[in-house]
Scaffold this active site. Sequence first.
Site, PDB file in Angstrom:
ATOM      1  N   SER A 142      74.917  34.950  32.607  1.00 60.28           N
ATOM      2  CA  SER A 142      75.834  34.473  33.633  1.00 60.28           C
ATOM      3  C   SER A 142      76.403  35.668  34.379  1.00 60.28           C
ATOM      4  CB  SER A 142      76.977  33.683  32.992  1.00 60.28           C
ATOM      5  OG  SER A 142      78.043  33.472  33.898  1.00 60.28           O
ATOM      6  N   TYR A 155      83.866  32.966  26.987  1.00 61.05           N
ATOM      7  CA  TYR A 155      82.551  32.764  27.597  1.00 61.05           C
ATOM      8  C   TYR A 155      82.017  34.073  28.173  1.00 61.05           C
ATOM      9  CZ  TYR A 155      78.999  30.823  30.762  1.00 61.05           C
ATOM     10  OH  TYR A 155      77.820  30.551  31.431  1.00 61.05           O
TER      11      TYR A 155
END
Length: 264
Positions: A142, A155
């Site tokens: 990501s 995250y």
Amino acid sequence: MELKQARILLTGATGGLGQALALALAEQGASLLLAGRDLAKLAELNDRIGDIGGTGCVAKSIAADLNQSQGIESVAAAARDFDVNVLINNAGINAFGLYERQDWMAIQQVIATNLLAPMQLTHALLPWLKSCERAAILNIGSTFGSLPFPGFTAYSSAKAGLRGFSQGLRRELADSHIEVVHVAPRAIATALNSDAVNALNKELGSHSDTPEAVARQIVAALRAGAKERHFGFPERLFAWLNGVVPALIDQALKPKLAIVKRHA
């Protein structure tokens, strides 16, 4: 890599990106072993792949929980039986919220799913992949792995770890025939995003890509044997700046903190 010769294990196959990626790979003629936890969705995806004609693609599926050792073992065994030569670590979960307010079990789940499971599955399959004439490992990270963002601390940490794992493993396997690819999409419009995340993205003006668009970019990176790619502009510029002058990004994100806190 020539995808018509690829036999791919795709984890997280029933998610929004997973389904789009499975279909995009099937259209290129790749044979697929689809891993996920939802048997009904796996069966439905198999049927959709079966409707893609003229590619010679083969699709099978296995239901397993990759956060359990037994799940890792069963998927690795199925991959060997399928003669896999490409592993795509796609399975992942998100968790938006202020770190101090998040339940510790939820944080552990984020780290386990996004980082530990890909590492463990890769570890289980490395001896097999080394025996293949040509092989590849593709880890889907990501932008937040290179551009950690408030409200996504756990995250971001997991995805940063996945990027570090990809880079370290690539350098460790530099004298082998195994390619290690890391891709970092920006926000993707899938059910993985909660209503709060969608509202935050809207207020911040953050861009989101469709799963199909991201899938096409991932397929292109795999075919090209790219080592590392960030998708989306200006996100990839900000990720680069964060690596060079993180203090600049600190200052750029500080005014956005109140908005993040309101949605978190």
